[in-house]
Design a protein around this motif. Structure first.
Motif, mmCIF file in Angstrom:
data_model
loop_
_atom_site.group_PDB
_atom_site.id
_atom_site.type_symbol
_atom_site.label_atom_id
_atom_site.label_comp_id
_atom_site.label_asym_id
_atom_site.label_seq_id
_atom_site.Cartn_x
_atom_site.Cartn_y
_atom_site.Cartn_z
ATOM 1 N N ARG A 72 -48.080 -17.864 58.280
ATOM 2 C CA ARG A 72 -48.385 -19.355 58.422
ATOM 3 C C ARG A 72 -47.071 -19.828 57.780
ATOM 4 O O ARG A 72 -46.885 -19.499 56.594
ATOM 5 C CB ARG A 72 -49.785 -19.735 57.714
ATOM 6 C CG ARG A 72 -49.965 -21.180 57.948
ATOM 7 C CD ARG A 72 -51.312 -21.110 57.110
ATOM 8 N NE ARG A 72 -52.443 -20.398 57.514
ATOM 9 C CZ ARG A 72 -53.185 -21.184 58.711
ATOM 10 N NH1 ARG A 72 -52.966 -21.963 59.335
ATOM 11 N NH2 ARG A 72 -54.189 -20.326 58.943
ATOM 12 N N SER A 76 -52.960 -29.809 68.363
ATOM 13 C CA SER A 76 -52.813 -28.599 68.084
ATOM 14 C C SER A 76 -52.723 -27.896 69.314
ATOM 15 O O SER A 76 -53.424 -28.281 70.492
ATOM 16 C CB SER A 76 -53.821 -27.872 67.139
ATOM 17 O OG SER A 76 -55.126 -27.944 67.692
ATOM 18 N N THR A 96 -54.008 -35.464 64.932
ATOM 19 C CA THR A 96 -53.646 -33.922 65.003
ATOM 20 C C THR A 96 -53.768 -33.426 66.175
ATOM 21 O O THR A 96 -54.933 -32.876 66.602
ATOM 22 C CB THR A 96 -54.749 -33.441 63.744
ATOM 23 O OG1 THR A 96 -54.640 -34.115 62.658
ATOM 24 C CG2 THR A 96 -54.365 -31.847 63.770
ATOM 25 N N THR A 106 -45.209 -30.584 54.729
ATOM 26 C CA THR A 106 -45.756 -31.710 54.451
ATOM 27 C C THR A 106 -45.058 -32.723 53.968
ATOM 28 O O THR A 106 -43.730 -32.606 53.588
ATOM 29 C CB THR A 106 -47.056 -31.721 53.183
ATOM 30 O OG1 THR A 106 -46.120 -31.158 51.851
ATOM 31 C CG2 THR A 106 -48.045 -30.685 53.568
ATOM 32 N N ALA A 158 -53.610 -27.619 54.519
ATOM 33 C CA ALA A 158 -52.599 -27.505 53.779
ATOM 34 C C ALA A 158 -52.611 -28.631 52.623
ATOM 35 O O ALA A 158 -51.604 -29.110 52.125
ATOM 36 C CB ALA A 158 -51.088 -27.775 54.376
ATOM 37 N N ASP A 190 -46.827 -34.201 58.959
ATOM 38 C CA ASP A 190 -47.044 -32.941 58.428
ATOM 39 C C ASP A 190 -47.082 -31.943 59.834
ATOM 40 O O ASP A 190 -47.426 -32.430 60.743
ATOM 41 C CB ASP A 190 -48.458 -32.372 57.725
ATOM 42 C CG ASP A 190 -48.466 -33.629 56.651
ATOM 43 O OD1 ASP A 190 -47.537 -33.955 56.139
ATOM 44 O OD2 ASP A 190 -49.611 -33.692 56.088
ATOM 45 N N THR A 236 -46.294 -24.005 56.884
ATOM 46 C CA THR A 236 -46.495 -25.602 57.015
ATOM 47 C C THR A 236 -45.531 -26.400 56.037
ATOM 48 O O THR A 236 -44.957 -25.805 54.920
ATOM 49 C CB THR A 236 -47.884 -25.615 56.117
ATOM 50 O OG1 THR A 236 -48.077 -25.287 55.071
ATOM 51 C CG2 THR A 236 -49.081 -25.021 57.110
ATOM 52 N N GLU A 255 -55.322 -24.637 57.410
ATOM 53 C CA GLU A 255 -54.516 -25.495 58.056
ATOM 54 C C GLU A 255 -54.240 -26.893 57.719
ATOM 55 O O GLU A 255 -53.111 -27.488 57.677
ATOM 56 C CB GLU A 255 -55.339 -25.797 59.648
ATOM 57 C CG GLU A 255 -54.291 -26.224 60.716
ATOM 58 C CD GLU A 255 -54.953 -26.220 62.005
ATOM 59 O OE1 GLU A 255 -55.074 -27.275 62.787
ATOM 60 O OE2 GLU A 255 -55.070 -24.932 62.378
ATOM 61 N N GLY A 289 -46.865 -27.314 61.130
ATOM 62 C CA GLY A 289 -47.103 -26.164 60.963
ATOM 63 C C GLY A 289 -47.255 -25.168 62.027
ATOM 64 O O GLY A 289 -47.549 -25.590 63.030
ATOM 65 N N TRP A 342 -42.780 -27.467 51.602
ATOM 66 C CA TRP A 342 -43.129 -26.408 52.557
ATOM 67 C C TRP A 342 -43.792 -25.348 51.786
ATOM 68 O O TRP A 342 -43.969 -25.121 50.536
ATOM 69 C CB TRP A 342 -42.013 -25.711 53.249
ATOM 70 C CG TRP A 342 -40.890 -25.049 52.378
ATOM 71 C CD1 TRP A 342 -39.815 -25.435 51.516
ATOM 72 C CD2 TRP A 342 -40.716 -23.898 52.116
ATOM 73 N NE1 TRP A 342 -39.422 -24.641 50.707
ATOM 74 C CE2 TRP A 342 -40.060 -23.526 51.134
ATOM 75 C CE3 TRP A 342 -41.709 -22.816 52.543
ATOM 76 C CZ2 TRP A 342 -39.645 -22.151 50.507
ATOM 77 C CZ3 TRP A 342 -41.242 -21.420 52.076
ATOM 78 C CH2 TRP A 342 -40.332 -21.235 51.071
#
Length: 825
Positions: free
Chosen positions: A779, A726, A724, A783, A81, A765, A781, A79, A767, A817
């Motif tokens: 997945r 989630s 962060t 950045t 990344a 970032d 993600t 996660e 995801g 990405w």
């Protein structure tokens, strides 16, 4: 006077404690609104998580550990990344990793620990074994020796604490990766990844039972990528294979493991930027160069021929080799209970090479016309050159592209950058034997022996000035004057300014004794002492300056550094004590306070001994910590206040002309780091991690060119944080998890002189993870989604702030990405 800030930071920790205690009391009823079963399981796992790094007794519950340690599971690693091993450290408060060089060659700073490059205060371990006992050599730090893949089960990152006593005695940060092992049930996975830079990667791992009491694991990865900064050749190309074999014993087990890595990674250094008009503002893009995706590397520069000797000796090099890694690591982990004693032995062996080939920038760009005018003045001022030209003075010159394409316009911006070549042949062996036993009720005594033997054989050719256009994917340029003087030939306008052939060998032997006393159900106290001896032997070549072709008119190789055939040697032995004293107090079952003081050392390693002619002192480091830990259904909190004090810290800087600036000083710092998380409603978690610190230099001699007392420690922000959130959305067929990370990095100084300001920046970032049942994960993600511009490094090759309104810096990567598909079986 500066140490008075530490009690204030302790007060911060106690205030957080008081507030959290109150929240704990107020949320007893609120916990009736329990999260879903999956979240309850995750919270329960966090409460019961056992860490082994820094533990004298081979394992302690993370909440009960009387030191700061961050952990990340395989899922959390994915996660994050991370673009590299060093970049994963962004999840660790109190650590700032400059991972903008690519997969290898990071600069990593630890809270309050001054360092000007590489990572002298970070050790990377594999299954508890240091990959290389010295955390940093020139052009090599520990994170460059490790590649993350799906064979990693989890990682533990310890800061300070009892680490001064165990293993290699690292006083800074220890990053311990734990490999997966086979279990009773066979399991495996295959993961396919694509992303920015035409990335193509496959990871696979399989583990299971081989026979009665025998278990195995095998896995690895292979990938190729052009990179976020496209140099027109693969930035990353290679892979690795890891395997382990475990034998379960009565009251113990033994695991043998190995890892073979063969990887090539481009190394990115500074790019030209236009200096900001106002102090504190970010520099802007240099015309024709995108700082977020651009690189000087190109196919025209890729294959280089370096003149290294007076008899036509040359080296042919490929910039795609970058900072690669070609190593084999093997180890053993033995654990056994014998007559009430717990016996463990961890051993590892590493052999391989870690080359560096990269473009290192120096002076500011200028127009081709200005460069020619400067070359004319320099040539006409050199009597030997004028004589070789038959007495004719130059009045002008021409610039042409080395690989064809005609004349270079006089207005074209060009610059001279060095192509530095460093080859390192590495070997190391480490072994740590540890025994412990509860010798009295509540008293567990631990004794251990640590041994390390490590070596390197180096061949350096620094300099090799190359004249090139100041643009993305630069083109080499030749310059000739109208009296026959060749300023730049085959793109080179300079030869090696520092040539080195050296052999080093180090031996470390240490013994330690630690005692942990559980006074009662709430209070525990521990202490440890370590005595270590290091012996270092080195042989270094003595360079001399020659004209490689005995032609004064080819001025680019008139003053080349070459090997003279002579050598010098250094033999050094140091002996030092380290200690740690700590304690913890349980306010509740899952709520603890701790305090600790430690005193550690950093022995001078090969390069600091060479730079100081063997006189570099042993660095003495003291740390004081007060911390608080708690985990509940609705929240988690880990807060640590710290004070650090350094003495005898060596500083070294290689300038663009080959001169070296060396000095010895110290530093003092205070700060607080935090890892906080709240789970206010079902399936939602918001975490907030980071640190605040104030660390400054001291003990620089008056008039030192290396730094000034009272200046802020270079490269470390006063404040950095990551927010962060989630959110997991359950579905009939699985789940969808959305997550994002907002990062803020404060202002830093690139240099010890505090003249090159690196303004703060913020990134975003995000995801999404789609899980279909228990077998399939998809997945995606991204950045730096906002394409934020930020610098992690200024011009490390100059003293001062740069000239001509143009500066060099190493920016963060632009928007990128990555998408992956995982199938578990």
């Amino acid at each position: 006077m500066k140490t008075q800030a530490f009690p204030q930071l302790s007060a911060i920790a106690l205030a957080v404690l008081a507030l959290t205690q109150q929240a704990h009391a107020q949320t007893t009823d609120a916990q009736a609104t329990a999260p879903a079963a999956g979240e309850q399981k995750a919270v329960a796992q966090e409460m019961q998580q056992v860490v082994v790094t820094g533990s004298a007794t081979n394992g302690v519950r993370k909440l009960d550990a009387t030191y700061s340690i961050t952990t990340a599971s395989e899922a959390q690693i994915k996660e994050a990344a991370a673009s590299s091993t060093a970049d994963l450290l962004k999840i660790v408060p109190g650590v700032f990793a400059e991972s903008t060089g690519g997969n290898a060659g990071a600069n990593i700073e630890v809270r309050g620990f001054p360092s000007g490059g590489d990572a002298p205060f970070v050790t990377v371990q594999l299954n508890g074994n240091p990959l290389y006992p010295a955390p940093t050599l020139s052009f090599l730090e520990n994170s460059s020796l490790f590649r993350i893949d799906d064979t990693v089960d989890h990682v533990e990152v310890l800061r300070g604490g009892p680490s001064t006593v165990f293993s290699n005695g690292q006083p800074g940060a220890t990053m311990n990766f734990i490999l997966k092992k086979g279990g009773d049930d066979p399991e495996g996975s295959v993961r396919f990844t694509t992303g920015t830079g035409n990335q193509r990667r496959v990871d696979a791992v399989y583990s299971g039972k081989l026979a009665d009491n025998w278990y195995g694991m095998i896995g690895g990865f292979h990938r190729t990528s052009q990179g976020v900064r496209d140099a027109q050749f693969p930035a990353d190309d290679g892979g690795q294979v890891s395997a382990s074999l475990t034998r379960r014993l009565q009251d113990g087990e033994v695991t043998f493991w190995t890892r073979v890595t063969n990887d090539k990674n481009a190394f990115y250094t500074g790019v030209p930027l236009v200096a900001a008009a106002n102090s504190g503002d970010q520099p802007s893009a240099f015309p024709g160069f995108d700082p977020l995706t651009g690189t000087l590397g190109s196919n025209e520069l890729r294959n280089v021929r370096l003149e290294v000797g007076p008899n036509g000796q040359t080296l042919n090099k490929d910039l795609a080799d970058g900072r690669g890694l070609h190593t084999t690591v093997a180890g053993m982990d033995f654990q056994q209970r014998i007559n009430g004693w717990n016996v463990t032995n961890k051993a590892s062996y590493l052999s391989g090479t870690a080359p560096t080939l990269a473009i290192f920038t120096g002076d500011a760009p200028m127009t081709a016309s200005a460069y020619i005018a400067k070359a004319v003045a320099s040539a006409n001022a050199n009597a030997a050159v004028v004589a070789a030209a038959g007495g004719r003075l130059a009045t002008g010159g021409t610039a042409t592209y080395s690989n064809g394409g005609g004349a270079v316009a006089g207005s074209q911006q060009i610059l001279s950058a060095g192509i530095w070549s460093v080859d390192k042949d590495l070997k190391s062996f480490t072994d740590e034997l540890r025994v412990n036993k509860e010798i009295a009720p509540g008293h567990t005594l631990t004794a251990g022996l640590y041994f390390a033997d490590f070596s390197t054989q180096d061949e350096w050719y620094l300099g090799n000035g190359t004249l090139m256009t100041a643009q993305n994917n630069a083109r080499p340029v030749d310059v000739k004057l109208d009296n026959g003087v060749v300023v730049s030939g085959a793109g080179h306008d300079g030869a090696s300014f520092f040539t080195l052939d050296e052999r080093w060998n180090g031996h470390n032997t240490a013994g330690y004794l630690a005692d942990e006393w559980k006074v009662n159900d709430r209070l525990s106290v521990d202490a440890g002492v370590r005595y270590e001896q290091q012996r270092v032997d080195g042989t270094m070549s003595v360079p001399k300056s020659v004209d490689l072709d005995n032609n004064p008119l080819t001025v680019y190789n008139n003053n080349a550094s070459v090997l003279s055939g002579g050598n010098t040697s250094i033999h050094r032995t140091d002996k030092e004590w380290s200690y740690t004293i700590g304690g913890g107090y349980k306010l509740a079952k899952d709520m603890n306070l701790f305090a600790r003081i430690n005193s550690g050392v950093a022995f001078p390693q090969f390069d600091t001994l060479r730079d100081s002619a063997g006189t570099a002192p042993v660095v003495k480091i003291k740390q004081y910590e007060v911390g608080f830990k708690t985990v509940g259904t609705l929240y988690s909190a880990y807060v640590t206040a710290f004070h650090t004090d350094f003495k005898g810290l060596p500083f070294s800087q290689i300038l663009s002309d080959g001169r070296q600036v060396n000095d010895i000083a110290g530093s003092s710092g205070n700060g607080v780091e935090f890892e906080l998380a709240v789970r206010p409603i079902q399936n939602l978690q918001v975490s907030f991690t980071g640190d605040w610190q104030d660390s400054t230099y001291k003990d620089f001699p008056a008039g030192s060119a290396a730094g000034t007392n009272g200046n802020r420690v270079q490269r470390q922000p006063k404040f950095q944080a990551r927010l962060t959130p989630s959110y997991r959305i359950p579905m009939d067929w699985g789940s969808v998890k959305l997550h994002a990370t907002w990062t803020t990095i404060g202002d830093r100084w690139s240099d010890t002189q505090n003249l090159q300001l690196l303004p703060g920046y913020k990134t975003l970032d995000a995801g999404v993870l789609v899980s279909v049942g228990d077998r399939v994960d998809v997945r995606l993600t991204g950045t730096n989604l906002t394409n934020e511009f930020g610098l992690t490094e200024g011009n490390a090759r100059i003293i001062g702030s740069g000239t001509g309104g143009v500066v060099f810096g190493r920016p963060i990567f632009g928007r990128a990405w990555e998408a992956s598909l995982t199938y578990r079986f």
